[in-house]
Design an enzyme around this catalytic site. Structure first.
Site, PDB file in Angstrom:
ATOM      1  N   THR A  42      -9.697  14.334   4.259  1.00  0.00           N
ATOM      2  CA  THR A  42      -8.278  14.007   4.478  1.00  0.00           C
ATOM      3  C   THR A  42      -7.438  15.277   4.301  1.00  0.00           C
ATOM      4  OG1 THR A  42      -7.889  13.589   2.152  1.00  0.00           O
ATOM      5  CG2 THR A  42      -8.624  11.697   3.458  1.00  0.00           C
ATOM      6  N   ASN A 101      -1.943   4.157  -3.988  1.00  0.00           N
ATOM      7  CA  ASN A 101      -2.836   5.150  -3.376  1.00  0.00           C
ATOM      8  C   ASN A 101      -2.176   6.523  -3.197  1.00  0.00           C
ATOM      9  OD1 ASN A 101      -4.976   6.153  -1.316  1.00  0.00           O
ATOM     10  ND2 ASN A 101      -3.058   6.123  -0.147  1.00  0.00           N
ATOM     11  N   ILE A 136       0.855  -1.204   0.000  1.00  0.00           N
ATOM     12  CA  ILE A 136       0.000   0.000   0.000  1.00  0.00           C
ATOM     13  C   ILE A 136       0.884   1.245   0.000  1.00  0.00           C
ATOM     14  CG2 ILE A 136      -1.828   1.254   1.213  1.00  0.00           C
ATOM     15  CD1 ILE A 136      -2.376  -1.465   2.709  1.00  0.00           C
ATOM     16  N   TYR A 192      -3.042  17.638 -11.733  1.00  0.00           N
ATOM     17  CA  TYR A 192      -3.752  16.535 -11.059  1.00  0.00           C
ATOM     18  C   TYR A 192      -4.652  15.789 -12.050  1.00  0.00           C
ATOM     19  CZ  TYR A 192      -6.451  14.142  -7.394  1.00  0.00           C
ATOM     20  OH  TYR A 192      -7.054  13.192  -6.599  1.00  0.00           O
ATOM     21  N   LYS A 226      -3.923  11.896 -13.310  1.00  0.00           N
ATOM     22  CA  LYS A 226      -4.934  10.866 -13.011  1.00  0.00           C
ATOM     23  C   LYS A 226      -5.531  10.322 -14.310  1.00  0.00           C
ATOM     24  CE  LYS A 226      -5.003  10.712  -8.420  1.00  0.00           C
ATOM     25  NZ  LYS A 226      -4.554   9.531  -7.684  1.00  0.00           N
TER      26      LYS A 226
HETATM   27  N1  NAP Z   1      -9.255  13.257  -0.515  1.00  0.00           N
HETATM   28  C1  NAP Z   1     -10.054  13.297  -1.562  1.00  0.00           C
HETATM   29  O1  NAP Z   1     -11.088  13.974  -1.546  1.00  0.00           O
HETATM   30  C2  NAP Z   1      -9.723  12.499  -2.804  1.00  0.00           C
HETATM   31  C3  NAP Z   1     -10.620  12.533  -3.872  1.00  0.00           C
HETATM   32  C4  NAP Z   1     -10.354  11.782  -5.013  1.00  0.00           C
HETATM   33  C5  NAP Z   1      -9.211  11.022  -5.081  1.00  0.00           C
HETATM   34  N2  NAP Z   1      -8.332  11.012  -4.016  1.00  0.00           N
HETATM   35  C6  NAP Z   1      -7.134  10.182  -4.149  1.00  0.00           C
HETATM   36  O2  NAP Z   1      -7.030   9.325  -3.027  1.00  0.00           O
HETATM   37  C7  NAP Z   1      -5.648   9.019  -2.751  1.00  0.00           C
HETATM   38  C8  NAP Z   1      -5.349   9.250  -1.278  1.00  0.00           C
HETATM   39  O3  NAP Z   1      -5.573  10.615  -0.999  1.00  0.00           O
HETATM   40  P1  NAP Z   1      -5.804  11.161   0.481  1.00  0.00           P
HETATM   41  O4  NAP Z   1      -6.955  12.083   0.393  1.00  0.00           O
HETATM   42  O5  NAP Z   1      -5.800  10.065   1.452  1.00  0.00           O
HETATM   43  O6  NAP Z   1      -4.492  12.065   0.612  1.00  0.00           O
HETATM   44  P2  NAP Z   1      -3.596  12.441   1.894  1.00  0.00           P
HETATM   45  O7  NAP Z   1      -4.380  12.373   3.139  1.00  0.00           O
HETATM   46  O8  NAP Z   1      -2.936  13.715   1.506  1.00  0.00           O
HETATM   47  O9  NAP Z   1      -2.533  11.256   1.921  1.00  0.00           O
HETATM   48  C9  NAP Z   1      -1.636  11.099   0.857  1.00  0.00           C
HETATM   49  C10 NAP Z   1      -0.732   9.924   1.139  1.00  0.00           C
HETATM   50  O10 NAP Z   1       0.220   9.868   0.052  1.00  0.00           O
HETATM   51  C11 NAP Z   1       1.526   9.842   0.597  1.00  0.00           C
HETATM   52  N3  NAP Z   1       2.454  10.574  -0.263  1.00  0.00           N
HETATM   53  C12 NAP Z   1       2.323  11.815  -0.765  1.00  0.00           C
HETATM   54  N4  NAP Z   1       3.441  12.177  -1.422  1.00  0.00           N
HETATM   55  C13 NAP Z   1       4.289  11.123  -1.336  1.00  0.00           C
HETATM   56  C14 NAP Z   1       5.615  10.884  -1.786  1.00  0.00           C
HETATM   57  N5  NAP Z   1       6.306  11.824  -2.457  1.00  0.00           N
HETATM   58  N6  NAP Z   1       6.190   9.692  -1.522  1.00  0.00           N
HETATM   59  C15 NAP Z   1       5.520   8.740  -0.812  1.00  0.00           C
HETATM   60  N7  NAP Z   1       4.264   8.904  -0.351  1.00  0.00           N
HETATM   61  C16 NAP Z   1       3.660  10.095  -0.602  1.00  0.00           C
HETATM   62  C17 NAP Z   1       1.417  10.522   1.965  1.00  0.00           C
HETATM   63  O11 NAP Z   1       2.404  10.018   2.848  1.00  0.00           O
HETATM   64  P3  NAP Z   1       3.654  10.867   3.419  1.00  0.00           P
HETATM   65  O12 NAP Z   1       3.231  12.284   3.522  1.00  0.00           O
HETATM   66  O13 NAP Z   1       3.959  10.192   4.719  1.00  0.00           O
HETATM   67  O14 NAP Z   1       4.723  10.640   2.393  1.00  0.00           O
HETATM   68  C18 NAP Z   1       0.043  10.064   2.424  1.00  0.00           C
HETATM   69  O15 NAP Z   1       0.141   8.833   3.093  1.00  0.00           O
HETATM   70  C19 NAP Z   1      -4.838   9.900  -3.706  1.00  0.00           C
HETATM   71  O16 NAP Z   1      -4.402   9.145  -4.814  1.00  0.00           O
HETATM   72  C20 NAP Z   1      -5.837  10.954  -4.153  1.00  0.00           C
HETATM   73  O17 NAP Z   1      -5.531  11.475  -5.426  1.00  0.00           O
HETATM   74  C21 NAP Z   1      -8.561  11.727  -2.896  1.00  0.00           C
END
Ligand code: NAP
Length: 269
Positions: A209, A105, A26, A172, A176
């Site tokens: 998030t 993810n 993951i 973005y 995607k």
């Molecule tokens: N939140 C929404 O509304 C939403 C909507 C549609 C799609 N999504 C998608 O859902 C997925 C998860 O998003 P989320 O909302 O859970 O985001 P989040 O809370 O910002 O978490 C992002 C995760 O990605 C990791 N990450 C970011 N940059 C990284 C890097 N350079 N290297 C390794 N890990 C990295 C972060 O870990 P570290 O900071 O510890 O590295 C964190 O665990 C994403 O693909 C996002 O595009 C989210």
């Protein structure tokens, strides 16, 4: 059946036995949706390999104290020079397993700026984390598990932004959308394989998030939809990542999955 398989690294797999042993890789497991998926994977007693720049120490300590198998790899997926090493490190952690899952993810929404004002370093980070890293991880997964006869699944966490343009989200939306096409091409290729990998897109919808907090911090002149996203939060319309993770896990368990399909959370609630 028990076999030992070497491919520059070694995977032991066994088919049969009482419990189906699964291994989950993951990315972005430290926060948000990735953390919620990680918690569910551990609750089910699977071997979990977490990848992110930071570790969720509390979750890892708790899992280890319960005798659960968990591996944590601290890695920056935006550091493309390190990707081959990161990939080796991930695959070296896989042990005995009946089933393998890769959940791509990790993602970043920045840069939130109109085209004409994009900074190269932020753009590169978006392309590397959202597009290059999941492709390279999927590429390695398919290559290194080619002879593995057990169930193999890749989930690319997508977004409505893969299908629809949002002003200010050129990076973005494009990354995607690119990942979406990668998923479809890979699925078509895998349909020809003896032991195919099932690869799907999963759109989690709007979740409460850090990514949404980043979106709300965007300057209104850079992001045409800023007001709408503030309203989502104020009106309590953001889903919890825990609920979304539950629906994804149910989808993966219930199957069968349609190879290459874009699964939207809205149809799974
Ligand atoms: N939140 C929404 O509304 C939403 C909507 C549609 C799609 N999504 C998608 O859902 C997925 C998860 O998003 P989320 O909302 O859970 O985001 P989040 O809370 O910002 O978490 C992002 C995760 O990605 C990791 N990450 C970011 N940059 C990284 C890097 N350079 N290297 C390794 N890990 C990295 C972060 O870990 P570290 O900071 O510890 O590295 C964190 O665990 C994403 O693909 C996002 O595009 C989210």
């Amino acid at each position: 059946m028990k076999r030992l398989w070497r491919f520059g690294f070694k995977v032991n797999w066994h088919i049969g036995g009482e419990k189906n042993m699964k291994t989950y890789i993951i990315t972005g497991a430290s926060k948000g949706l990735g953390k919620a998926i990680a918690e569910l994977c551990l609750q089910e007693g699977n071997h979990c390999i977490f990848v992110a720049r930071s570790a969720n120490e509390q979750l890892i300590d708790k899992a280890r104290s319960q005798g659960l198998k968990v591996s944590s790899i601290l890695a920056d997926l935006g550091d493309s020079g390190q990707l081959p090493e990161i990939v080796d490190s991930i695959f070296s952690k896989i042990g005995d397993t009946d089933e393998l899952l890769l959940i791509n993810n990790a993602g970043v929404v920045e840069p939130i700026k109109p085209v004409g004002q994009l900074e190269q370093n932020k753009l590169e980070d978006s392309i590397k984390v959202n597009f290059l890293a999941p492709i390279m991880l999927s590429n390695a997964f398919i290559d290194r598990t080619r002879g593995f006869p057990g169930k193999k699944t890749i989930v690319n966490v997508s977004s409505g932004a893969a299908l629809r343009p949002y002003q200010g989200w050129a990076a973005y939306c494009s990354t995607k959308a690119g990942l979406e096409m990668f998923t479809r091409v890979t699925a078509a290729e895998q349909d020809q394989e003896q032991y195919p990998v099932t690869i799907i897109s999963f759109s989690p919808g709007i979740m409460d998030t850090n990514m949404q907090a980043d979106i709300r911090q965007a300057d209104e002149k850079d992001f045409a939809h800023a007001e709408i996203f503030h309203a989502y939060k104020e009106q309590g319309r953001l889903r919890s990542p825990e609920l979304v993770a539950e629906k994804l896990m149910a989808l993966l368990q219930d199957g069968p999955l349609e190879n290459g399909r874009f699964y939207d959370i809205k149809n799974l609630l």
